[in-house]
Design a protein around this motif. Structure first.
Motif, PDB file in Angstrom:
ATOM      1  N   SER A 104       7.974   2.925 -16.140  1.00 49.52           N
ATOM      2  CA  SER A 104       7.240   3.231 -14.913  1.00 49.52           C
ATOM      3  C   SER A 104       7.810   4.487 -14.265  1.00 49.52           C
ATOM      4  O   SER A 104       8.951   4.891 -14.520  1.00 49.52           O
ATOM      5  CB  SER A 104       7.310   2.053 -13.940  1.00 49.52           C
ATOM      6  OG  SER A 104       8.511   2.075 -13.196  1.00 49.52           O
ATOM      7  N   GLU A 107      11.262   3.981 -12.038  1.00 47.85           N
ATOM      8  CA  GLU A 107      12.465   3.342 -12.566  1.00 47.85           C
ATOM      9  C   GLU A 107      13.742   3.954 -11.994  1.00 47.85           C
ATOM     10  O   GLU A 107      13.759   5.099 -11.522  1.00 47.85           O
ATOM     11  CB  GLU A 107      12.484   3.440 -14.099  1.00 47.85           C
ATOM     12  CG  GLU A 107      11.423   2.614 -14.782  1.00 47.85           C
ATOM     13  CD  GLU A 107      11.490   1.144 -14.410  1.00 47.85           C
ATOM     14  OE1 GLU A 107      12.514   0.493 -14.678  1.00 47.85           O
ATOM     15  OE2 GLU A 107      10.500   0.646 -13.837  1.00 47.85           O
ATOM     16  N   ILE A 121       4.194   5.236 -16.847  1.00 50.05           N
ATOM     17  CA  ILE A 121       3.155   4.429 -16.217  1.00 50.05           C
ATOM     18  C   ILE A 121       3.131   4.794 -14.732  1.00 50.05           C
ATOM     19  O   ILE A 121       4.132   4.633 -14.039  1.00 50.05           O
ATOM     20  CB  ILE A 121       3.447   2.925 -16.332  1.00 50.05           C
ATOM     21  CG1 ILE A 121       3.951   2.545 -17.724  1.00 50.05           C
ATOM     22  CG2 ILE A 121       2.217   2.101 -15.952  1.00 50.05           C
ATOM     23  CD1 ILE A 121       4.648   1.193 -17.766  1.00 50.05           C
ATOM     24  N   VAL A 123       2.155   4.566 -10.647  1.00 45.22           N
ATOM     25  CA  VAL A 123       2.056   3.464  -9.683  1.00 45.22           C
ATOM     26  C   VAL A 123       0.994   3.823  -8.653  1.00 45.22           C
ATOM     27  O   VAL A 123       0.667   5.000  -8.456  1.00 45.22           O
ATOM     28  CB  VAL A 123       3.408   3.187  -8.978  1.00 45.22           C
ATOM     29  CG1 VAL A 123       4.452   2.752  -9.984  1.00 45.22           C
ATOM     30  CG2 VAL A 123       3.884   4.411  -8.195  1.00 45.22           C
ATOM     31  N   VAL A 129       2.851  -0.828 -10.339  1.00 44.83           N
ATOM     32  CA  VAL A 129       2.448  -0.160 -11.581  1.00 44.83           C
ATOM     33  C   VAL A 129       0.972  -0.406 -11.872  1.00 44.83           C
ATOM     34  O   VAL A 129       0.429  -1.476 -11.582  1.00 44.83           O
ATOM     35  CB  VAL A 129       3.302  -0.628 -12.780  1.00 44.83           C
ATOM     36  CG1 VAL A 129       4.748  -0.215 -12.623  1.00 44.83           C
ATOM     37  CG2 VAL A 129       3.193  -2.114 -13.004  1.00 44.83           C
ATOM     38  N   ASP A 130       0.350   0.597 -12.468  1.00 46.52           N
ATOM     39  CA  ASP A 130      -1.067   0.538 -12.823  1.00 46.52           C
ATOM     40  C   ASP A 130      -1.195  -0.154 -14.177  1.00 46.52           C
ATOM     41  O   ASP A 130      -0.893   0.432 -15.221  1.00 46.52           O
ATOM     42  CB  ASP A 130      -1.627   1.964 -12.876  1.00 46.52           C
ATOM     43  CG  ASP A 130      -3.136   1.997 -13.042  1.00 46.52           C
ATOM     44  OD1 ASP A 130      -3.674   1.136 -13.768  1.00 46.52           O
ATOM     45  OD2 ASP A 130      -3.775   2.902 -12.473  1.00 46.52           O
ATOM     46  N   LEU A 134      -1.084   1.178 -18.179  1.00 43.42           N
ATOM     47  CA  LEU A 134      -0.163   0.629 -19.178  1.00 43.42           C
ATOM     48  C   LEU A 134      -0.928   0.237 -20.430  1.00 43.42           C
ATOM     49  O   LEU A 134      -0.512   0.538 -21.561  1.00 43.42           O
ATOM     50  CB  LEU A 134       0.578  -0.581 -18.603  1.00 43.42           C
ATOM     51  CG  LEU A 134       1.389  -1.419 -19.601  1.00 43.42           C
ATOM     52  CD1 LEU A 134       2.482  -0.587 -20.256  1.00 43.42           C
ATOM     53  CD2 LEU A 134       1.992  -2.644 -18.913  1.00 43.42           C
ATOM     54  N   VAL A 150      10.012  -1.935 -17.101  1.00 43.44           N
ATOM     55  CA  VAL A 150       9.574  -1.876 -15.709  1.00 43.44           C
ATOM     56  C   VAL A 150      10.518  -2.743 -14.872  1.00 43.44           C
ATOM     57  O   VAL A 150      10.723  -3.921 -15.181  1.00 43.44           O
ATOM     58  CB  VAL A 150       8.127  -2.372 -15.535  1.00 43.44           C
ATOM     59  CG1 VAL A 150       7.728  -2.365 -14.059  1.00 43.44           C
ATOM     60  CG2 VAL A 150       7.158  -1.523 -16.354  1.00 43.44           C
ATOM     61  N   GLN A 161       7.292  -5.958  -8.881  1.00 46.11           N
ATOM     62  CA  GLN A 161       6.293  -5.644  -9.898  1.00 46.11           C
ATOM     63  C   GLN A 161       5.744  -6.919 -10.561  1.00 46.11           C
ATOM     64  O   GLN A 161       6.448  -7.938 -10.644  1.00 46.11           O
ATOM     65  CB  GLN A 161       6.904  -4.733 -10.957  1.00 46.11           C
ATOM     66  CG  GLN A 161       7.417  -3.410 -10.417  1.00 46.11           C
ATOM     67  CD  GLN A 161       6.343  -2.585  -9.730  1.00 46.11           C
ATOM     68  OE1 GLN A 161       5.178  -2.600 -10.129  1.00 46.11           O
ATOM     69  NE2 GLN A 161       6.722  -1.871  -8.678  1.00 46.11           N
TER      70      GLN A 161
END
Length: 383
Positions: A104, A107, A121, A123, A129-130, A134, A150, A161
């Motif tokens: 992500s 991170e 990834i 957000v 996160v989307d 992903l 993640v 998350q």
């Protein structure tokens, strides 16, 4: 000593308000006691074959058992002690060969800086996160081995998350999944089996242990190459005599977890009190991730037009410990990559601080934080 809560945490300076728990938690009294007990043994090498060595090995094994039971580790997982979550994260990113890295945008640097050519990834503006992104990334990588990493909860915003959903998507495409749970342990329930992840990392000093001890939990089927080679300790994955004192402290801190979790509602209430009072005082502030599920102790707050270093200096002068949430090793303040990934403006990223409270926090501490925050705002924004 400040008024001591029923937990085993306290701070010695009654004038200090400590609101930087996400940086490091105060060392618990139980940990101090256990550390002194272990230090009194004087000789602490679990690899030695004599009686003293075997007594030390029992300390190590007992700690492993406590990690196993407290974090809900399945029987098909191995436990390796490291110097902290940073080393454990590096061991995953650099020790598991032949995998594409999918991480992500928010991170911890120990993942961001150790991942190799990672697929990022994004957000959403609330820091989550989307999942569709992903899925798209993994669909393009299908046929390649991949590790999805993640964090369970963000260290800056506290945003939690959807790890179970992430695991489900990762496994659907044959990827393995890691979560950095360093900020989660002791603040919310963490059960590895329930999460379904293949790898998990944590760090003792985030929940009352001492710095210098962390854990990597991984699936036994995974082949990991050591990044620290030596005498074959820790299943050959981490050479060097184990830090028994810090590991014993970690196991004692884990035994405090039920007590810490019993304080969640109280901490949550204090955090909400803080945010509500600040929003009532200044309507155009922003609390990042406020609409998301967050850790109960964390607020990352934008103070309009007042740089974070100015805020930190004034808080420190008022004997309140808070953080800007992002600083490099040289001490130079950098813009938070987390806030930028969430779509924050440069000005917002420059003018935000993190307040992270804990079991030792009192209502009067919240009042002092609010008063200091508002005084800084009024002084700094006078035209």
């Amino acid at each position: 000593m400040i008024d001591k809560p029923s937990s085993s945490f306290s701070l010695e300076n009654s004038d200090c308000v400590y609101a930087d728990y996400n940086a490091t938690a105060p060392i618990s009294e139980n940990v101090k006691k256990r550390v002194f007990e272990v230090l009194s043994k004087q000789t602490l090498n679990p690899s030695s074959l004599h009686r003293k060595g075997q007594e030390t090995r029992k300390i190590l094994q007992d700690a492993r058992d406590i990690v196993h039971s407290t974090i809900g580790i399945p029987n098909d997982k191995e436990i390796v002690f490291t110097s902290g979550a940073t080393e454990a994260n590096n061991l995953i990113m650099r020790g598991i060969k032949g995998y594409q890295h999918v991480i992500s945008a928010i991170e911890h640097p120990s993942i961001l800086n150790s991942a190799y050519k990672p697929h990022i990834i994004p957000v959403n503006p609330e820091g989550v996160v989307d999942l569709s992104e992903l899925e798209q990334i993994l669909s393009k990588l299908e046929g390649n081995r991949a590790i999805v990493s993640v964090m369970m909860a963000n260290n800056e915003t506290g945003v939690i998350q959807p790890i179970k959903a992430i695991v489900e998507i990762a496994h659907k495409f044959g990827a393995i999944c890691h979560t950095d749970a360093a900020q989660s342990v002791g603040k919310i329930e963490v059960n590895m089996e329930d999460l379904g992840v293949d790898l998990l990392t944590l760090s003792a000093h985030k929940f009352g242990g001492i710095a210098g001890s962390g854990v990597l939990v991984f699936d036994k089927k995974l082949m990991i190459e050591p990044i620290i080679v030596g005498g074959g300790q820790e299943k050959g994955l981490r050479g060097g005599t184990e830090n028994i004192v810090a590991i014993a402290g970690l196991s004692a801190a884990l035994q405090d977890i039920p007590d810490l979790l019993s304080k969640i509602d109280e901490i949550w209430g204090l955090r909400d009190q803080l945010e509500c009072e600040l929003l009532n005082l200044v309507s155009d502030i922003k609390i990042f991730g406020k609409a998301s599920k967050r850790l109960p102790n964390t607020s990352f707050i934008y103070m309009p037009r007042v740089k974070s270093d100015v805020q930190l200096m004034n808080f420190d002068l008022d004997n309140i410990a808070v953080s800007n949430g992002s600083a490099c090793s040289s001490g130079k303040v950098e813009l938070s990559h987390v806030l930028l990934a969430m779509g924050a403006t440069k000005e917002q990223a420059e003018c935000s601080i993190r307040i992270s409270i804990g079991p030792g926090t009192k209502s009067r501490d919240i009042k002092k934080i609010v008063d200091c925050w508002y005084n800084v705002y009024k002084r700094s924004t006078v035209i």
